[in-house]
Design a protein around this motif. Sequence first.
Motif, PDB file in Angstrom:
ATOM      1  N   ILE A 155       5.470 -10.102  -2.965  1.00 47.72           N
ATOM      2  CA  ILE A 155       4.999  -9.248  -3.019  1.00 47.72           C
ATOM      3  C   ILE A 155       5.015  -8.180  -3.981  1.00 47.72           C
ATOM      4  CG2 ILE A 155       4.068  -7.050  -1.659  1.00 47.72           C
ATOM      5  CD1 ILE A 155       3.857  -9.095   0.867  1.00 47.72           C
ATOM      6  N   CYS A 156       6.392  -7.805  -4.089  1.00 45.18           N
ATOM      7  CA  CYS A 156       7.304  -7.304  -5.136  1.00 45.18           C
ATOM      8  C   CYS A 156       6.896  -7.500  -6.355  1.00 45.18           C
ATOM      9  CB  CYS A 156       8.512  -6.463  -4.744  1.00 45.18           C
ATOM     10  SG  CYS A 156       8.399  -5.441  -3.398  1.00 45.18           S
TER      11      CYS A 156
ATOM     12  N   GLN B 130      11.764  -1.924   0.169  1.00 43.96           N
ATOM     13  CA  GLN B 130      10.600  -2.442  -0.950  1.00 43.96           C
ATOM     14  C   GLN B 130       8.834  -2.822  -0.481  1.00 43.96           C
ATOM     15  OE1 GLN B 130      12.672  -1.836  -3.727  1.00 43.96           O
ATOM     16  NE2 GLN B 130      14.121  -1.329  -2.259  1.00 43.96           N
ATOM     17  N   ILE B 131       9.744  -3.665   0.083  1.00 41.60           N
ATOM     18  CA  ILE B 131       7.657  -4.596   0.312  1.00 41.60           C
ATOM     19  C   ILE B 131       7.411  -3.078   0.873  1.00 41.60           C
ATOM     20  CG2 ILE B 131       6.446  -5.751   2.234  1.00 41.60           C
ATOM     21  CD1 ILE B 131       8.856  -7.635   2.249  1.00 41.60           C
TER      22      ILE B 131
ATOM     23  N   THR C 243      -2.191  -7.291   2.001  1.00 42.08           N
ATOM     24  CA  THR C 243      -1.445  -7.202   1.536  1.00 42.08           C
ATOM     25  C   THR C 243      -0.054  -6.988   2.126  1.00 42.08           C
ATOM     26  OG1 THR C 243      -1.788  -6.482  -0.585  1.00 42.08           O
ATOM     27  CG2 THR C 243       0.857  -6.866  -0.467  1.00 42.08           C
ATOM     28  N   PHE C 244      -0.290  -5.890   3.566  1.00 41.95           N
ATOM     29  CA  PHE C 244       0.220  -6.066   4.699  1.00 41.95           C
ATOM     30  C   PHE C 244       0.031  -7.205   5.551  1.00 41.95           C
ATOM     31  CE2 PHE C 244       1.662  -3.640   8.497  1.00 41.95           C
ATOM     32  CZ  PHE C 244       2.886  -3.807   8.333  1.00 41.95           C
ATOM     33  N   GLY C 245      -1.662  -7.920   5.608  1.00 42.61           N
ATOM     34  CA  GLY C 245      -1.438  -8.652   6.723  1.00 42.61           C
ATOM     35  C   GLY C 245      -0.992  -9.912   6.236  1.00 42.61           C
ATOM     36  N   THR C 246      -0.315 -10.263   5.211  1.00 43.25           N
ATOM     37  CA  THR C 246       0.456 -11.420   4.591  1.00 43.25           C
ATOM     38  C   THR C 246       2.185 -11.508   5.011  1.00 43.25           C
ATOM     39  OG1 THR C 246       1.493 -10.408   2.960  1.00 43.25           O
ATOM     40  CG2 THR C 246      -0.885 -11.309   2.498  1.00 43.25           C
ATOM     41  N   CYS C 247       1.789 -10.190   5.369  1.00 39.24           N
ATOM     42  CA  CYS C 247       3.540 -10.084   6.483  1.00 39.24           C
ATOM     43  C   CYS C 247       2.896 -10.233   8.227  1.00 39.24           C
ATOM     44  CB  CYS C 247       4.064  -8.521   6.019  1.00 39.24           C
ATOM     45  SG  CYS C 247       4.544  -8.108   3.921  1.00 39.24           S
TER      46      CYS C 247
END
Length: 319
Positions: free
Chosen positions: A129-130, A223-224, A240-244
Amino acid sequence: MSESNTSDFINPSTFILLGIPGLETAHVWISIPFAAMYTIAVLGNFTILFIVKREPSLHEPMYYFLCMLAITDIVLSTSILPKTLSIFWFSSREIDFNACLTQLFFIHCFFVMESGICVAMAFDRYVAICHPLRHSTILTNPVVAKMGLGVVLRSSMLVLPCVLLVRRWPYCRTNIIPHTHCEHMAVVKLACGNTQISSYYGLFVMFCVMGLDVFFIAVSYTQILRSIFSLPTKDARLKTFGTCGSHIGVILAFYIPGLVSSLMHRFGQNMPLHFHILIANMYLLVPPTLNPIIYGVRTKQIRGRILRLLGHKGMKVLS
């Protein structure tokens, strides 16, 4: 205790596992959810391994770590459940001294290993992500293999001294363990003399696992989250948050039961023994059971492959 009885337990050939003291009459009923959770854990994690192996598109770091997690979950649940169920179903309470130490090693080693894999998966999500453009160059297959080897070596080196200390203590009290498995402190409490070094080392290992690992995961997700909230649109942030999401679920399923069990062990002295033992079993059984469900439901690639597999088998049955 008489002198003759004392000498019998200096080097016990076997220990006696009582199961869940106070709930002996309910052992058969308790075994039903235990057996169901074990079945889900084994079948679910083997399904994850099968799907990742068969699907070339899943041959990337995130799923390699997921396979490590699945193997760890299978070994962790298998370390305790077969013996626990044999106690519940057949009253098979005896366990050889060396077998007890082997079980102790596998339980605690793979518990520490699972925590290390959670850290590795958090690092993978951080890089993805970063630093998305550098993800494939940072987390190459050799790097992933080295991270996996590091997790295994760290777990073995942290837990092995626990086993060696337990092995050297003389046992002059009793060979009866009021537990379903050979948990570290349950065995240490049977030893004679000053066993504080085992207690202190156990706390040190707990600090290394629960303390440092949670710290590194927290730093990664800080950081994410900063990176996610800097995205321009709400849809991009949610995607993007859904991938976590799956990894966050795994972290919660692993650390919350462990934290509850640790707090109860330290501050719940007034609670019944059977409650402590049930919680101790839950924090070892819940993660292996929930992890394949979490990834099966929340990860689109795995969910789609499972549905295709089930649909293909369903069509064969209908034809």
